[in-house]
Design an enzyme around this catalytic site. Sequence first.
Site, PDB file in Angstrom:
ATOM      1  N   GLU A  16       0.792  -1.231   0.000  1.00  0.00           N
ATOM      2  CA  GLU A  16       0.000   0.000   0.000  1.00  0.00           C
ATOM      3  C   GLU A  16       0.826   1.285   0.000  1.00  0.00           C
ATOM      4  OE1 GLU A  16      -0.326  -2.519   2.077  1.00  0.00           O
ATOM      5  OE2 GLU A  16      -2.368  -2.806   2.795  1.00  0.00           O
ATOM      6  N   ASP A 103      -2.156  -5.372   3.357  1.00  0.00           N
ATOM      7  CA  ASP A 103      -2.345  -5.749   4.758  1.00  0.00           C
ATOM      8  C   ASP A 103      -3.237  -6.979   4.894  1.00  0.00           C
ATOM      9  OD1 ASP A 103      -0.739  -3.699   5.610  1.00  0.00           O
ATOM     10  OD2 ASP A 103      -2.389  -2.307   5.988  1.00  0.00           O
ATOM     11  N   ASP A 105      -5.714  -7.689   6.856  1.00  0.00           N
ATOM     12  CA  ASP A 105      -7.104  -7.592   7.315  1.00  0.00           C
ATOM     13  C   ASP A 105      -8.056  -7.515   6.126  1.00  0.00           C
ATOM     14  OD1 ASP A 105      -6.614  -5.091   6.344  1.00  0.00           O
ATOM     15  OD2 ASP A 105      -6.854  -4.051   8.252  1.00  0.00           O
ATOM     16  N   GLU A 107      -9.691  -4.994   4.942  1.00  0.00           N
ATOM     17  CA  GLU A 107      -9.418  -3.843   4.075  1.00  0.00           C
ATOM     18  C   GLU A 107      -8.278  -4.169   3.116  1.00  0.00           C
ATOM     19  OE1 GLU A 107     -10.526   0.012   2.887  1.00  0.00           O
ATOM     20  OE2 GLU A 107     -11.417  -1.237   4.449  1.00  0.00           O
ATOM     21  N   TYR A 332       1.452  -5.848  13.043  1.00  0.00           N
ATOM     22  CA  TYR A 332       0.322  -5.145  12.419  1.00  0.00           C
ATOM     23  C   TYR A 332      -0.575  -4.511  13.475  1.00  0.00           C
ATOM     24  CZ  TYR A 332      -3.321  -4.169   9.019  1.00  0.00           C
ATOM     25  OH  TYR A 332      -4.228  -3.543   8.213  1.00  0.00           O
ATOM     26  N   ARG A 334      -3.697  -3.212  13.269  1.00  0.00           N
ATOM     27  CA  ARG A 334      -5.162  -3.330  13.244  1.00  0.00           C
ATOM     28  C   ARG A 334      -5.512  -4.764  13.611  1.00  0.00           C
ATOM     29  NH1 ARG A 334      -4.161   0.077   8.754  1.00  0.00           N
ATOM     30  NH2 ARG A 334      -4.976   2.169   9.123  1.00  0.00           N
ATOM     31  N   HIS A 379      -3.917 -12.182  13.583  1.00  0.00           N
ATOM     32  CA  HIS A 379      -3.668 -13.376  14.390  1.00  0.00           C
ATOM     33  C   HIS A 379      -2.900 -13.082  15.668  1.00  0.00           C
ATOM     34  CE1 HIS A 379      -5.199 -15.514  10.975  1.00  0.00           C
ATOM     35  NE2 HIS A 379      -4.250 -15.049  10.201  1.00  0.00           N
TER      36      HIS A 379
END
Length: 879
Positions: A16, A103, A105, A107, A332, A334, A379
């Site tokens: 990203e 990422d 997740d 998103e 990460y 989030r 996780h």
Amino acid sequence: MNTIYITLMTKLVIVESPTKAKTIRGFLPAGYKVQASMGHIRDLPASAKEVPASIKGQPWARLGINVENNFEPHYVVSSEKKKTVAELKKLLKDADELILATDEDREGESIGWHLHEVLKPKVPVKRMVFHEITKDAILAALKDTRDLDENLIRAQETRRIVDRLVGYTVSPLLWKKVAPRLSAGRVQSVAVRVLVERERERRAFRSGAYWDLKAHLNKRPDQPAHHFDAQLLSVGGTRVATGRDFDENTGKIAEGKNVLLLNQDEAQSLQARLEKGQWIVSKIEERNATRKPAPPFTTSTLQQEANRKMGLGARQTMRVAQKLYENGYITYMRTDSVHLSDQAVTAARTRVTELYGTEYLHPTVRTYKTKSASAQEAHEAIRPAGDKMLPADQLPISGEERKLYDLIWKRTVATQMAEARLLFTTATIEVGDAIFRASGRNVLFAGFFRAYVEGSDDPEAALDDQEAPLPKLTEGEEVDLRELEAIGHETKPPARYTEASLVKRLESEGVGRPSTYASIIDTIQNRGYVFKQRRELVPTFTAFAVVQLLEGHFEELVDLQFTAKMESELDDIATGDLESLAYLRKFYLGEQGLENQVKEKEAGIDPRITGGVVLEDLPMEVRIGQYGPFLARGEDEERVTAGLPPDLPPADLTAEMAEDILAKKADGDKVIGTHPESGFDILLKNGPYGPYVQNGSEDDYEGKKKPRRVSLLKGMEPADVDLALAVKLLGLPRKLGDHPETGKFVSASVGRFGPYVVHDGLFASIKEPDHVLTIEMERGMELLAAAAAKKGATKKTVLKDLGEHPDGGPLAVLDGRYGPYVNYKKINATLPKDVKPEDVTVEQALQWIEEKAGSKGKKKKPAAKKKKATKKKVVKKAE
């Protein structure tokens, strides 16, 4: 002799952000090209301008969702992302494999899917996921790729569609029934309701007054270590009233409470009587307790703790955490999970032993279970990346990044430390018929307190690791009174939410996702529903009106349980347990669906009612107009209105205050005199932001332009304003004269940050005893000269000249306020901590400038075309 050609493979990895790309690039072997997508490359149309011509005539075009065709979304690549998409397509042409490394997740899965749909790769595609950006994690992820997860993609798309349907269906209703430019949202409206409900509680609150006594005592002999305090508990066997005994709605002792309510006279009379008494320790009680460390950070708990301890808002916290993650310092950020990997546990336990000793290590591995049933964003908890668990002082980070990393490091290490042991001591002291109580706390063993103590939403609360010991007392012992105070109290209304406590409430109710709380808090502030007062989130009168309408006609949209149920159903789509299309049809097109509800109820919603705010204890209306909230009383020609300050908390508006605001408006505008140049009356008026003078009325200008207005300066009172002063105020900015060197004028005026003089773009503040209305040219020149000298002194020193940029213009390493950085035109890129200014190469500088420009969305001139690189080949001769 045969010739064998071996072509080197090129693999395109898309992430990203440029920072993430830079970090990952250093871990990948040769043959990998890492490029940033700069976040999402496409979305539903954000404005009418983005609607493509092919669907412009469709009734659903502005919505961007063809509801009749199974809720088909129509995505567009925004104008600022077209260049990025073109670059990615160009790179993909030379690639033999595409790796989507967005990422992990929902998103990130969605971004990866959109990239796949837009780029339409003809080469193999792999999905690469990782929880931290370290060499081991990246190389392991390369070996364990997978396909895109269709369930996660559908779940995220369904969320996006639901949010668009709510916003685009309900918001127009608010424009018609309340005020223009308002918006509704699936989660934002619930968050606003939570804040409004608390403000209503504060408005309904009635304060209660009570008195008590505080004794300052000492064990004999009198010395500082023997001093302690005790609080009055009861008199004549009846407990003395405290704040918790009052009814918040009446300000009186709650029904059924058998307590002694002391007033000032009674408290002072009791004080005089007890000062002559004998103070005896009648009872000593001791209680051992233990404290366990808090779980490692999730997204929401990190936001809460960073707000408490660092004063960071949710958005700031996530911005700083994102930098730490992308640079490979934390995992990460989030995540809903409190799980720690074996690697993290081992690293944390090693650090505890090294830094604090084995006695501070918990005897067994401490594990935590995630309470949220829907936790699936990642996780693992947020922790320092890798297997070293390095303290902040061993990393090249500073400022907010260092502080936040340190918070994460301490919280993680503390999870594997021994429990803290405390001793609580309570002493009961009798004097006559009164009983006092003194409490003490000793930390017997600090345990994890050595590393970390969790903060509290109550600023007056004592932290667990703070000792407050009592001296060694024995039953029957007489102690001396040093001072006895009679103290008056008033009960306090429930505290307004801070960002930390709002995040905590939303998460506990299961509303929204922790990763979205930062954007929700930003949105409700930007939309004018909330403003910040210190750290408090205060709802506006507009928020009151919108919540009233939604509660009255669309209760489910702002019901916490209903919204939490929606969240759970959207999670079921992610796991494949619920079908997306069936859910959307029921939510929007069902008999009780949103579309039917709005159609059925719109005609029955009276804007004369919904445009007002119900505040029952006011003898006038509060209404929402095009320009904000205002008071109104009376009908037709006798109707009087007056604007309300936009930063006035609704709970703080009293009847007396409202009467005063209306009275000032009813008295009419005061005419100060006639302006000598315009010939119009100068009016002294009072507006939402305070008193001001105005040159004429709107009628005087016949609608061609607005009358000039100037607020009274700091320290001025309306009673002080005469004609001469009003003319001077309306004459701002004042031209002091022409500069002798440039010939350009020097003027004095007042701006956002106070009074100033200015010449040719150079500003200098005017401070007492100088005044903006009286300062002369000579003094103005002195202030400007001092400002110019200061500005010259702060000019950046060139540490290394790197020559000409390929696109033209100087490229250099400069010395700035926060350290050395590379500069090209208006783009500045800070040097990495481990790079010395004199060692910077042109290639490094160009890369940093390119990454910085990309992260800011700056457009650069295309670089000179280079000869297309050909694939290398190795020729081997056959034996």
